[in-house]
Design a protein around this motif. Sequence first.
Motif, PDB file in Angstrom:
ATOM      1  N   ILE A   1       4.918 -10.751 -17.127  1.00 28.16           N
ATOM      2  CA  ILE A   1       3.773 -10.710 -17.017  1.00 28.16           C
ATOM      3  C   ILE A   1       2.564 -11.351 -17.219  1.00 28.16           C
ATOM      4  N   TYR A   2       2.530 -12.204 -17.150  1.00 28.07           N
ATOM      5  CA  TYR A   2       1.533 -12.758 -16.677  1.00 28.07           C
ATOM      6  C   TYR A   2       1.759 -14.271 -15.361  1.00 28.07           C
ATOM      7  N   ASN A   3       2.831 -13.762 -15.105  1.00 30.09           N
ATOM      8  CA  ASN A   3       2.652 -14.443 -13.479  1.00 30.09           C
ATOM      9  C   ASN A   3       1.930 -12.582 -12.597  1.00 30.09           C
ATOM     10  N   CYS A   4       1.130 -11.853 -13.058  1.00 26.79           N
ATOM     11  CA  CYS A   4       1.148  -9.759 -12.457  1.00 26.79           C
ATOM     12  C   CYS A   4       0.464 -10.508 -13.053  1.00 26.79           C
TER      13      CYS A   4
ATOM     14  N   MET B   1      15.387  -1.394 -28.130  1.00 24.78           N
ATOM     15  CA  MET B   1      14.319  -2.019 -28.239  1.00 24.78           C
ATOM     16  C   MET B   1      13.947  -2.990 -27.145  1.00 24.78           C
ATOM     17  N   VAL B   2      14.746  -3.027 -25.806  1.00 20.93           N
ATOM     18  CA  VAL B   2      14.643  -3.256 -24.793  1.00 20.93           C
ATOM     19  C   VAL B   2      14.372  -2.030 -23.823  1.00 20.93           C
ATOM     20  N   ALA B   3      14.555  -1.188 -23.208  1.00 22.44           N
ATOM     21  CA  ALA B   3      14.162   0.390 -23.262  1.00 22.44           C
ATOM     22  C   ALA B   3      13.036   0.635 -23.638  1.00 22.44           C
ATOM     23  N   LEU B   4      12.362   0.124 -24.880  1.00 16.92           N
ATOM     24  CA  LEU B   4      11.100   0.251 -24.783  1.00 16.92           C
ATOM     25  C   LEU B   4       9.444  -1.019 -24.501  1.00 16.92           C
ATOM     26  N   THR B   5      10.728  -2.351 -24.669  1.00 15.63           N
ATOM     27  CA  THR B   5       9.742  -2.935 -23.662  1.00 15.63           C
ATOM     28  C   THR B   5       9.841  -2.817 -22.259  1.00 15.63           C
TER      29      THR B   5
ATOM     30  N   PRO C   1      -2.826  -8.153 -19.579  1.00 14.58           N
ATOM     31  CA  PRO C   1      -2.135  -9.271 -20.329  1.00 14.58           C
ATOM     32  C   PRO C   1      -1.581  -9.671 -21.593  1.00 14.58           C
ATOM     33  N   ASN C   2      -2.967  -9.900 -22.307  1.00 13.76           N
ATOM     34  CA  ASN C   2      -2.985 -10.268 -23.797  1.00 13.76           C
ATOM     35  C   ASN C   2      -2.034  -9.074 -24.746  1.00 13.76           C
ATOM     36  N   HIS C   3      -2.834  -7.866 -23.720  1.00 10.29           N
ATOM     37  CA  HIS C   3      -2.912  -7.542 -24.909  1.00 10.29           C
ATOM     38  C   HIS C   3      -1.523  -6.466 -25.147  1.00 10.29           C
ATOM     39  N   LEU C   4      -0.438  -6.216 -24.029  1.00 10.60           N
ATOM     40  CA  LEU C   4       0.378  -6.131 -23.230  1.00 10.60           C
ATOM     41  C   LEU C   4       1.626  -6.822 -23.598  1.00 10.60           C
ATOM     42  N   TRP C   5       1.685  -8.221 -24.179  1.00  9.67           N
ATOM     43  CA  TRP C   5       2.446  -8.980 -24.448  1.00  9.67           C
ATOM     44  C   TRP C   5       2.391  -8.479 -25.589  1.00  9.67           C
TER      45      TRP C   5
END
Length: 350
Positions: A108-111, A29-33, A118-122
């Motif tokens: 994610i939101y700081n970059c 899970m972490v690697a996929l993220t 960012p919303n889609h990625l999150w």
Amino acid sequence: MAVEPLFGTRAQRAFIITIAVQAIVVVTMVALTFGMVRADAGTTFTNLGFKTLPCYLALFILAEIFELIMAFDALRLRNIIQLMGIVLFHGALIVFSALQVHETHVAIYNCQSCVTDPNHLWDKVQRFLIVAPCIVAASWFFLLFWIKQLYAEFGWVIFHVVGANPKFKSMYQFYQIFICLLKFDFFCFVGVTMQLLIVVLSKDSAEFGVTIAAIPVVLLLLAGCARAVKHEVKWLMTISLSLMVPAMSYFLYKLDRFYAPSTEDQYISTRATLTVFTVVAFLLLLASLAIGIKCFRDFDKGLHESKAHGQSYTPVKMQVIDAFRMGGMSERQASYFPGGAPLQQQISIE
């Protein structure tokens, strides 16, 4: 009958399999993220704010490997105290994995300028981040169930090592607690150091060099302390315990740096995790110092042989002597029963 060897019972096999399976799932899970954020960010992934993600992945791989080794070691030594330590460590993994949901969100939101949306990625990575603490928490309950059975299976091993003397039993248990604490001290120190080197510190800074230099010093401290308490080397134990005080001071210094106005910005991306690791490392060292002093006071009280050789545990053979099959016993064996004849089943431990 014989006591089952390593992995000879269902509880032993289930305990190690539970840890191994959850490790594989969580690291996946972490690697996929990590992979999704890296693919979306592209060349901007090297931005300082994203450094928390490779650090998160590295820490989880380290934690899962460490837990698996500790579990194997505890089962090999029939060490109930270390098994209890693993349960507490697994609980800390739940907290750590939950913290990473917040830390990744911040990254994610700081970059925002580094990613497409960012919303889609999150939305894509959030589900994987949430699965991790859920799996770790679910496996924790399974571990509690198996440890209850392992406690019944291994509970008599201290008797085998030190005998029936309750004073020796208490001293040996403190020794086991101390050795277990040293192992977890090692993990927490490596965890804090890894985060500082990967995420925070610049290679050109003096603090980077100090952190690198501290690694062999602390590792020698922990190794020396373990050897000193096992072989009751007083001068080495004195030096090791004394060095724990400046080590604790170092963790307090770092904790102050995380929140000091002049330096807090460089730690912002991973401050929550660093704070947890640093506080736990400090408390573990404090507990190690207290238990270490207790173990030091127990030197030269007759426990050296048990500490030096008791850890090399081999399964004890047990024989059931059937009262109705004593006809073939020797005269010497039969003399152990009243009147030279057996009255009931007996159990002997060889």
